[in-house]
Motif scaffolding. Structure first.
Motif, short mmCIF file in Angstrom:
data_model
loop_
_atom_site.label_atom_id
_atom_site.label_comp_id
_atom_site.label_asym_id
_atom_site.label_seq_id
_atom_site.Cartn_x
_atom_site.Cartn_y
_atom_site.Cartn_z
N THR A 150 28.42 -11.00 48.94
CA THR A 150 29.33 -10.04 48.33
C THR A 150 29.10 -8.65 48.91
OG1 THR A 150 29.50 -11.28 46.27
CG2 THR A 150 30.07 -8.96 46.17
N ILE A 151 27.86 -8.25 48.97
CA ILE A 151 27.53 -6.92 49.51
C ILE A 151 27.88 -6.86 50.99
CG2 ILE A 151 25.63 -5.34 50.00
CD1 ILE A 151 24.34 -6.38 47.36
N GLN A 152 27.54 -7.91 51.73
CA GLN A 152 27.84 -7.93 53.17
C GLN A 152 29.34 -7.89 53.42
OE1 GLN A 152 26.21 -11.34 55.20
NE2 GLN A 152 27.14 -10.78 57.15
N GLY A 153 30.10 -8.69 52.70
CA GLY A 153 31.55 -8.73 52.89
C GLY A 153 32.22 -7.44 52.46
N TYR A 154 31.71 -6.84 51.41
CA TYR A 154 32.28 -5.58 50.91
C TYR A 154 32.03 -4.46 51.92
CZ TYR A 154 33.52 -1.89 47.63
OH TYR A 154 34.12 -0.82 47.03
N MET A 155 30.80 -4.34 52.40
CA MET A 155 30.46 -3.25 53.32
C MET A 155 31.13 -3.43 54.70
SD MET A 155 28.91 -1.16 51.50
CE MET A 155 28.42 0.02 52.72
N ALA A 156 31.42 -4.66 55.07
CA ALA A 156 32.04 -4.92 56.37
C ALA A 156 33.57 -4.98 56.28
CB ALA A 156 31.51 -6.22 56.95
#
Length: 190
Positions: A150-156
Protein backbone atom coordinates in the motif's frame (compact mmCIF):
# COMPACT_ATOMS: atom_id res chain seq x y z
CA UNK A 1 -39.63 -12.09 -43.94
CA UNK A 2 -37.53 -15.07 -44.87
CA UNK A 3 -38.57 -18.25 -43.09
CA UNK A 4 -34.99 -19.46 -42.66
CA UNK A 5 -33.98 -16.27 -40.84
CA UNK A 6 -37.09 -16.42 -38.66
CA UNK A 7 -36.41 -20.07 -37.75
CA UNK A 8 -32.77 -19.30 -36.98
CA UNK A 9 -33.76 -16.45 -34.64
CA UNK A 10 -36.36 -18.65 -32.98
CA UNK A 11 -33.77 -21.40 -32.42
CA UNK A 12 -31.27 -18.92 -30.95
CA UNK A 13 -33.84 -17.44 -28.59
CA UNK A 14 -35.03 -20.91 -27.49
CA UNK A 15 -31.45 -22.03 -26.84
CA UNK A 16 -30.74 -18.89 -24.85
CA UNK A 17 -33.87 -19.35 -22.75
CA UNK A 18 -32.92 -22.96 -22.05
CA UNK A 19 -29.43 -21.85 -20.94
CA UNK A 20 -30.55 -19.12 -18.47
CA UNK A 21 -31.80 -21.39 -15.62
CA UNK A 22 -28.41 -23.11 -15.43
CA UNK A 23 -26.61 -19.79 -14.88
CA UNK A 24 -25.90 -18.80 -11.29
CA UNK A 25 -25.65 -15.01 -11.16
CA UNK A 26 -25.45 -14.83 -7.36
CA UNK A 27 -21.97 -16.30 -6.89
CA UNK A 28 -18.85 -14.25 -6.28
CA UNK A 29 -16.78 -14.83 -9.42
CA UNK A 30 -13.02 -15.12 -9.36
CA UNK A 31 -11.26 -12.19 -11.02
CA UNK A 32 -9.47 -13.35 -14.16
CA UNK A 33 -6.95 -10.52 -14.37
CA UNK A 34 -4.48 -12.37 -12.17
CA UNK A 35 -2.68 -15.50 -13.33
CA UNK A 36 -1.68 -17.02 -9.99
CA UNK A 37 -4.24 -15.60 -7.55
CA UNK A 38 -7.81 -16.72 -7.09
CA UNK A 39 -9.29 -13.46 -5.76
CA UNK A 40 -13.00 -12.62 -5.71
CA UNK A 41 -14.54 -9.17 -6.01
CA UNK A 42 -15.51 -9.15 -2.32
CA UNK A 43 -11.92 -9.97 -1.33
CA UNK A 44 -10.67 -7.14 -3.53
CA UNK A 45 -13.15 -4.81 -1.83
CA UNK A 46 -11.88 -5.97 1.59
CA UNK A 47 -8.33 -5.27 0.44
CA UNK A 48 -9.49 -1.79 -0.59
CA UNK A 49 -11.02 -1.20 2.85
CA UNK A 50 -7.77 -2.25 4.54
CA UNK A 51 -5.62 -0.05 2.30
CA UNK A 52 -8.00 2.85 2.91
CA UNK A 53 -7.48 2.44 6.66
CA UNK A 54 -3.70 2.40 6.16
CA UNK A 55 -3.73 5.58 4.03
CA UNK A 56 -7.10 7.33 4.41
CA UNK A 57 -8.28 10.23 2.31
CA UNK A 58 -7.92 13.67 3.82
CA UNK A 59 -6.54 16.83 2.27
CA UNK A 60 -4.99 14.62 -0.39
CA UNK A 61 -6.39 11.48 -1.99
CA UNK A 62 -6.36 8.22 -0.09
CA UNK A 63 -5.14 4.81 -1.18
CA UNK A 64 -8.56 3.68 -2.37
CA UNK A 65 -9.00 6.71 -4.65
CA UNK A 66 -5.65 6.01 -6.33
CA UNK A 67 -6.65 2.35 -6.84
CA UNK A 68 -3.85 0.93 -4.72
CA UNK A 69 -5.66 -2.45 -4.25
CA UNK A 70 -5.06 -3.20 -7.94
CA UNK A 71 -1.36 -2.44 -7.45
CA UNK A 72 -1.22 -4.73 -4.40
CA UNK A 73 -2.81 -7.64 -6.27
CA UNK A 74 -0.53 -7.19 -9.29
CA UNK A 75 2.56 -7.11 -7.04
CA UNK A 76 1.44 -10.23 -5.17
CA UNK A 77 0.62 -11.99 -8.43
CA UNK A 78 3.86 -11.06 -10.20
CA UNK A 79 6.54 -10.61 -7.54
CA UNK A 80 5.90 -13.11 -4.74
CA UNK A 81 6.73 -16.80 -4.79
CA UNK A 82 3.94 -19.36 -4.93
CA UNK A 83 4.36 -20.11 -1.19
CA UNK A 84 4.06 -16.41 -0.36
CA UNK A 85 1.03 -16.08 -2.65
CA UNK A 86 -0.62 -19.03 -0.89
CA UNK A 87 0.11 -17.51 2.53
CA UNK A 88 -1.26 -14.15 1.35
CA UNK A 89 -4.45 -15.76 0.00
CA UNK A 90 -4.98 -17.81 3.19
CA UNK A 91 -4.56 -14.64 5.26
CA UNK A 92 -6.96 -12.70 3.01
CA UNK A 93 -9.54 -15.48 3.32
CA UNK A 94 -9.15 -15.81 7.10
CA UNK A 95 -9.08 -12.07 7.88
CA UNK A 96 -12.87 -11.44 7.84
CA UNK A 97 -13.42 -14.13 10.50
CA UNK A 98 -10.53 -12.75 12.56
CA UNK A 99 -11.96 -9.21 12.29
CA UNK A 100 -15.40 -10.48 13.33
CA UNK A 101 -13.95 -12.27 16.37
CA UNK A 102 -11.76 -9.32 17.36
CA UNK A 103 -14.14 -6.45 16.62
CA UNK A 104 -17.44 -8.27 17.32
CA UNK A 105 -18.73 -7.18 13.90
CA UNK A 106 -17.92 -7.46 10.20
CA UNK A 107 -14.87 -5.44 9.19
CA UNK A 108 -16.90 -3.10 6.98
CA UNK A 109 -19.25 -2.32 9.89
CA UNK A 110 -16.49 -1.21 12.25
CA UNK A 111 -15.55 2.42 12.82
CA UNK A 112 -12.23 3.65 11.45
CA UNK A 113 -10.59 3.54 14.88
CA UNK A 114 -11.80 -0.05 15.45
CA UNK A 115 -10.58 -1.06 11.96
CA UNK A 116 -7.20 0.42 12.76
CA UNK A 117 -7.06 -1.51 16.05
CA UNK A 118 -7.99 -4.79 14.33
CA UNK A 119 -5.31 -4.28 11.67
CA UNK A 120 -2.61 -3.37 14.20
CA UNK A 121 -3.43 -6.37 16.40
CA UNK A 122 -3.49 -8.62 13.31
CA UNK A 123 -0.03 -7.47 12.25
CA UNK A 124 1.41 -8.58 15.60
CA UNK A 125 -0.02 -12.10 15.47
CA UNK A 126 2.51 -14.90 15.74
CA UNK A 127 2.10 -18.41 14.50
CA UNK A 128 3.02 -21.80 15.88
CA UNK A 129 2.66 -25.41 14.74
CA UNK A 130 -1.10 -25.64 15.38
CA UNK A 131 -3.75 -24.96 12.77
CA UNK A 132 -4.79 -21.76 14.54
CA UNK A 133 -1.13 -20.69 14.70
CA UNK A 134 -0.74 -21.24 10.94
CA UNK A 135 -3.84 -19.10 10.33
CA UNK A 136 -2.50 -16.37 12.62
CA UNK A 137 0.82 -16.44 10.74
CA UNK A 138 -1.04 -16.11 7.42
CA UNK A 139 -3.14 -13.18 8.69
CA UNK A 140 -0.04 -11.40 9.98
CA UNK A 141 1.79 -11.98 6.69
CA UNK A 142 -1.23 -10.78 4.70
CA UNK A 143 -1.59 -7.56 6.71
CA UNK A 144 2.14 -6.75 6.71
CA UNK A 145 2.42 -7.41 2.97
CA UNK A 146 -0.69 -5.32 2.31
CA UNK A 147 0.74 -2.44 4.34
CA UNK A 148 4.10 -2.61 2.54
CA UNK A 149 2.55 -2.69 -0.93
CA UNK A 150 0.00 0.00 0.00
CA UNK A 151 2.75 2.43 0.94
CA UNK A 152 4.86 1.48 -2.09
CA UNK A 153 1.95 1.80 -4.52
CA UNK A 154 0.78 5.07 -2.99
CA UNK A 155 4.21 6.71 -3.07
CA UNK A 156 4.87 5.51 -6.63
CA UNK A 157 1.48 6.61 -7.97
CA UNK A 158 1.14 9.21 -10.68
CA UNK A 159 -0.87 11.44 -8.35
CA UNK A 160 1.88 11.62 -5.71
CA UNK A 161 4.71 11.84 -8.26
CA UNK A 162 3.10 14.63 -10.28
CA UNK A 163 0.93 16.69 -7.92
CA UNK A 164 2.19 16.25 -4.36
CA UNK A 165 5.94 15.72 -4.70
CA UNK A 166 6.89 16.36 -8.32
CA UNK A 167 9.38 13.88 -9.69
CA UNK A 168 12.47 15.30 -11.31
CA UNK A 169 14.54 12.97 -13.44
CA UNK A 170 17.44 15.41 -13.53
CA UNK A 171 18.18 17.45 -10.42
CA UNK A 172 18.11 21.21 -10.75
CA UNK A 173 21.19 23.39 -10.88
CA UNK A 174 23.28 23.67 -7.72
CA UNK A 175 22.83 26.92 -5.85
CA UNK A 176 24.63 26.95 -2.50
CA UNK A 177 23.09 30.17 -1.20
CA UNK A 178 19.43 29.15 -1.08
CA UNK A 179 17.68 29.33 2.27
CA UNK A 180 15.64 26.34 3.36
CA UNK A 181 12.61 28.58 3.78
CA UNK A 182 12.79 29.44 0.05
CA UNK A 183 12.37 25.84 -1.08
CA UNK A 184 8.83 25.27 -2.35
CA UNK A 185 8.09 21.58 -2.85
CA UNK A 186 10.36 18.70 -1.94
CA UNK A 187 11.66 16.77 -4.89
CA UNK A 188 12.06 13.08 -4.40
CA UNK A 189 14.27 10.84 -6.53
CA UNK A 190 16.59 13.58 -7.58
Amino acid sequence: MNRRIALRHLALISGGLAFIPSCDFSSDDILTAYENLKITQSQKQLLGDISNVIIPAGEIKGALEIEVPDFILVMVDDCLTSEQQTLFTIGLTAFPEYAKNTGNENFSGLSNKEKETVILSGQKLEGDETEEGATNKAISYFLNTTKRFTIQGYMASEYIQSEIMPYSLIPGAYNGSVLISDIQKPRING
